[in-house]
Design a protein around this motif. Structure first.
Motif, mmCIF file in Angstrom:
data_model
loop_
_atom_site.group_PDB
_atom_site.id
_atom_site.type_symbol
_atom_site.label_atom_id
_atom_site.label_comp_id
_atom_site.label_asym_id
_atom_site.label_seq_id
_atom_site.Cartn_x
_atom_site.Cartn_y
_atom_site.Cartn_z
ATOM 1 N N VAL A 7 6.260 44.627 84.739
ATOM 2 C CA VAL A 7 6.792 44.308 86.071
ATOM 3 C C VAL A 7 6.701 45.476 87.039
ATOM 4 O O VAL A 7 7.071 45.335 88.204
ATOM 5 N N SER A 8 6.226 46.633 86.573
ATOM 6 C CA SER A 8 6.232 47.824 87.422
ATOM 7 C C SER A 8 5.013 48.687 87.131
ATOM 8 O O SER A 8 4.606 48.825 85.967
ATOM 9 N N PRO A 9 4.446 49.321 88.160
ATOM 10 C CA PRO A 9 3.338 50.252 87.934
ATOM 11 C C PRO A 9 3.794 51.622 87.459
ATOM 12 O O PRO A 9 2.959 52.471 87.118
ATOM 13 N N ASN A 10 5.104 51.866 87.430
ATOM 14 C CA ASN A 10 5.605 53.169 87.024
ATOM 15 C C ASN A 10 5.431 53.378 85.523
ATOM 16 O O ASN A 10 5.205 52.440 84.752
ATOM 17 N N ASP A 44 13.224 56.352 90.140
ATOM 18 C CA ASP A 44 13.021 55.270 91.100
ATOM 19 C C ASP A 44 11.696 54.596 90.787
ATOM 20 O O ASP A 44 10.696 55.274 90.505
ATOM 21 N N ILE A 45 11.678 53.260 90.861
ATOM 22 C CA ILE A 45 10.465 52.530 90.520
ATOM 23 C C ILE A 45 10.210 51.407 91.520
ATOM 24 O O ILE A 45 11.098 51.019 92.300
ATOM 25 N N LEU A 54 12.091 47.359 95.066
ATOM 26 C CA LEU A 54 12.362 48.705 94.576
ATOM 27 C C LEU A 54 13.596 48.686 93.689
ATOM 28 O O LEU A 54 14.469 47.829 93.844
ATOM 29 N N ALA A 55 13.668 49.623 92.789
ATOM 30 C CA ALA A 55 14.820 49.717 91.900
ATOM 31 C C ALA A 55 14.939 51.151 91.393
ATOM 32 O O ALA A 55 14.044 51.986 91.603
ATOM 33 N N ARG A 56 16.055 51.411 90.739
ATOM 34 C CA ARG A 56 16.264 52.689 90.036
ATOM 35 C C ARG A 56 16.609 52.339 88.607
ATOM 36 O O ARG A 56 17.459 51.477 88.356
#
Length: 812
Positions: free
Chosen positions: A596-599, A613-614, A620-622
């Protein structure tokens, strides 16, 4: 005429049994300039018509200690003051009419043994021996408490008032408090209207003992005291020939208790649906409310069957008098969160007489020392949430709470009234997927998830409840695959300012001078190194931290920090409602996060105990890499406006992976397998942080923090007790808390918490075991048993977590 001084160290508002007890105990500690103001006459509110039952056993060891103290105090008051308290140790019999109530009573009996209260489980025949007038129809068993008693409520209060006067207190009747003067968070004076006209007392402290007026007096004092007056019923028979002194009889399944008094029988009721009452008339004094025979009749019908002698006895008195009840059936005691010198002792839920002596003693000692004498978390006024002072809420909730005193006290029982006040951003999404909600501090929280076609509600029992298999499946998902649950209700407090780091290093036991993004698991300690809060602290920037607390203690934890703020240049802000939080936990948690995230969520970039932070979906989320279930996982903090999108994104991505939605019950079963402590049960203000096994979180190389000297002293002297984890060797029995711990056949303590360990395959409990002068090997060499409703069950003991003792899974 009583001469009222213009200055006082403390003004006590309210002259019922509680106010008299506080005055008595403060003067006993040597306090001078104690003034008690009563609007009408002493005892004229609720005290005068109380039933006067004095039970020894309460729901926790400290509440039992206070009840026992009350009985001992009242026994000696007549010799001290010359006022007879009418105390008689007549004993009490409680009977069960169902198998479920029998288990509850027998579990209570086991708890009594752990708390040192004499108790005996008895058969129906033995019930009859102790209470010959009873009809045994339906009676399955009973419990006998020989040290229970009864007394004269008004004289108990008057005796304590006289004792306070003898030591210099001023007790002024017909003196109504009309207003206050205030500077910031302190009351500086109290205005009154008395027999000689209006006046004003400058004071250092104020105690709200106003009983059913406590809510409005609290508002006057700038504080929130949630309680509601309700109609409360009993009848007294005409004299019954041959009736002699009897034990108190309780038949909770019929909502009734019976007390012999001067050859008459009193029948009291705790009806399932009660009647809120108010507003209170200005001239209310030694008054009663209109009879409502229709409301009382169902209980009387059962009573005539249970005690046949009542069928021929006329009714001498039908009494309806108001008493105050709180939202959770626990009274209010302590320093009000909103002010720094306003104390509360009110809302005693029909147990004021048996509680007053102990409550007054505990509050007086708290006021003397500036800290609780022992754990009073059950009744600490700081547990109440601001919204709970809402009058509509209080009226709705009080229709249930009176009856709950005699209802089955099933584990996990949820209140049915006044629900839906606080909802997380994911509330409707969880309901759509089968969530069965519980309530904590007003928050609606998913406790477990019903399967398709299964009724999404509790079916209560002391045995395996209807959610047992559901929670087992959620537990397996977190242990073997991946689960997701809502943690939005947990408190979030921002600590910001140039002194944020220095302040936290003073108020907390951990080290907070850490890189931005580092998460510190920590405790706030008192001067005795007892645990006042159990939190995680995340450094968000050079000058900002986020303190995450249990949902129920957010206010108490913030108030603790506020009261220790001193000259530190910081600002404290409750931001709980600003972010939704989803926890993604399990061996496949990283796989889901990467979907769900590129981080990057690898150990090198986002190791355990760090936040980043992602991007999440289109938002956005942490994410905080921590766990309360002992698995690889992340807590995902997302602003409330993007919360539902975050849920949709995670849920859609997890569908093909077998992602399972989980509830709070799963979190509890997983945390107890891992040996994680639960604040309020396993760790409290009276539990030393080292004896709790949390010394790793305390950094004594810091020069100055609250509790440091007590930590060092304990390291020098050695531990008196240790927190031990237990696993029953029999997979069938269930543990909740307060079950006695037996070491080599002798009771040495009780479980502070318990739950079923679905992965370990048996019930798990935690509790403190005395170990002064003993090594680890000596503690573990003993044979342990847990008393479950009178049955001793062998248990395996461990000082290390029984699940993943090296915490390798969370760090994988």
């Amino acid at each position: 005429m009583t001469e009222i001084p213009s200055r006082a160290r403390v003004v006590i508002i309210g002259g019922g049994v509680i106010g008299c007890s506080v005055a008595y105990h403060l003067t006993k500690l040597g306090w001078q300039d104690v003034v008690l103001l009563e609007r009408k006459q002493l005892t004229s509110g609720t005290t005068w018509h109380a039933a006067g039952l004095i039970g020894q056993l309460r729901a926790s060891s400290n509440m039992t200690k206070l009840a026992r103290y009350s009985a001992e105090l009242y026994a000696g008051l007549e010799a001290e003051t010359g006022v007879a308290t009418g105390l008689r140790q007549v004993g009490s019999v409680s009977v069960a009419l169902t198998a479920e109530r029998k288990e509850e009573l027998f579990r209570n009996a086991a708890m009594a043994r752990a708390f040192g209260v004499p108790v005996e489980e008895i058969s129906p025949a033995e019930v009859k021996e102790r209470y010959g007038h009873i009809n045994l129809d339906g009676v399955k068993a009973g419990v006998w408490l020989p040290t229970d008693g009864q007394g004269d409520p008004a004289n108990i209060a008057l005796a304590m008032a006289k004792g306070a006067r003898q030591r210099g207190a001023v007790v002024a009747e017909r003196t109504k408090v009309t207003g206050i003067t205030r500077e910031g968070r302190r009351i500086t004076g109290v205005s009154y209207d008395g027999p000689d006209g209006p006046g004003h007392i400058a004071c250092e402290q104020v105690v709200n003992c106003a009983g059913m007026w406590g809510h409005q007096v609290g508002r006057m004092l700038g504080t929130n005291v949630p309680l509601q007056a309700c109609e409360h019923f009993y009848i007294v028979s005409e004299p019954i020939a041959g009736l002699t002194q009897m034990p108190v009889l309780r038949v909770p399944d019929e909502c009734a208790y019976y007390k012999e008094d001067a050859g008459k029988m009193m029948l009291g009721a705790f009806e399932p649906v009660s009647k809120p009452w108010g507003p209170i008339p200005e001239d209310f004094e030694f008054d009663q409310l209109p009879e409502d025979f229709d409301h009382f009749e169902p209980i009387l019908e059962h009573a005539v069957n249970r005690l046949p002698m009542l069928a021929d006895a006329g009714i001498h008195t039908f009494f309806n008098g108001p008493e105050s009840f709180t939202p959770d059936d626990a009274y209010h005691l302590g320093l009000a969160p909103e002010m720094d010198n306003v104390w509360v002792a009110a809302g005693f839920n029909s147990i004021g007489i048996q509680s007053a002596g102990g409550a007054g003693m505990a509050l007086a000692q708290w006021m003397e020392d500036g800290q609780k004498p022992f754990d009073l978390g059950d009744v600490d006024i700081s547990r109440m949430q601001p919204f709970q002072g809402n009058k509509t809420y209080l009226a709705d909730r009080s229709t249930e709470t009176l009856g709950l005193l005699y209802a089955d006290h099933f584990p996990y029982r949820q209140k049915a009234t006044a629900r839906g006040v606080r909802r997380t951003p994911f509330h409707h999404q969880l309901l759509e997927n089968g969530a069965v909600m519980g309530e904590l501090a007003g928050w609606e929280r998913a406790n477990w998830y019903a399967n398709p076609g299964q009724e999404a509600s509790y079916a209560y029992s002391w045995k395996r409840q209807n959610f047992f298999d559901n929670v087992a499946a959620e537990h397996r998902a977190v242990r073997e695959n991946v689960g997701m649950y809502d943690m939005s209700s947990f408190g979030k407090i921002r600590v910001e300012g140039p002194d944020a780091c220095a302040f936290l290093n003073y108020v907390g036991g951990g080290e907070y001078d850490v890189p931005v993004g580092k998460i510190v698991y920590t405790q706030f300690l008192n001067d005795r190194a007892g645990i006042e809060a159990d939190v995680t602290v995340t450094r968000l920037s050079e000058t900002a931290y986020l303190v995450v607390t249990p949902a129920a203690t957010r206010q108490a934890d913030q108030v603790w920090m506020q009261r220790h703020k001193g000259d530190f240049n910081i600002v404290l802000t409750d931001v709980t409602a600003g972010e939704g939080v989803l926890a993604v936990m399990g061996p496949n948690a990283r796989k889901l996060m990467q979907a769900v995230s590129p981080n990057d969520f690898c150990n090198a970039v986002n190791p355990f105990g760090t936040a980043q932070d992602i991007e999440l979906g289109m938002g956005l989320a942490r994410v905080h890499r921590v766990t309360y279930v002992g698995e690889l996982g992340w807590e995902i903090y997302v602003s409330s406006d993007m919360a539902q999108h975050a849920f949709e994104t995670l849920y859609a991505a997890g569908r093909d992976m077998g992602l399972k939605l989980c509830g709070m019950h799963m979190m509890d079963t997983c945390r107890i397998e891992k040996g994680f402590r639960h604040f309020g049960h396993d760790i409290t203000c009276q539990d030393h942080v080292l004896e709790a096994g949390l010394g790793f979180a305390v950094k004594t190389d810091k020069p100055d923090f609250i509790g440091r000297e007590a930590v060092l002293a304990k390291k020098e002297s050695g531990l008196d007790a240790r927190m031990v984890q237990f696993k029953l060797r029999d997979a069938e029995p269930l543990l909740y808390h307060n079950e006695p711990i037996l070491r080599d056949g002798e009771i040495v303590g009780y479980l502070s918490s318990g739950a079923y360990g679905h992965h370990l395959g048996a019930a798990i409990g935690m509790g403190y075991v005395p170990c002064k002068g003993e090594t680890t090997a000596q503690v573990l060499a003993s044979s342990y048993q847990i008393d479950v409703a009178g049955v001793r069950v062998a248990a395996e003991a461990s000082l290390k977590p029984m699940y993943d003792p090296k915490a390798e899974r969370a760090r994988s």
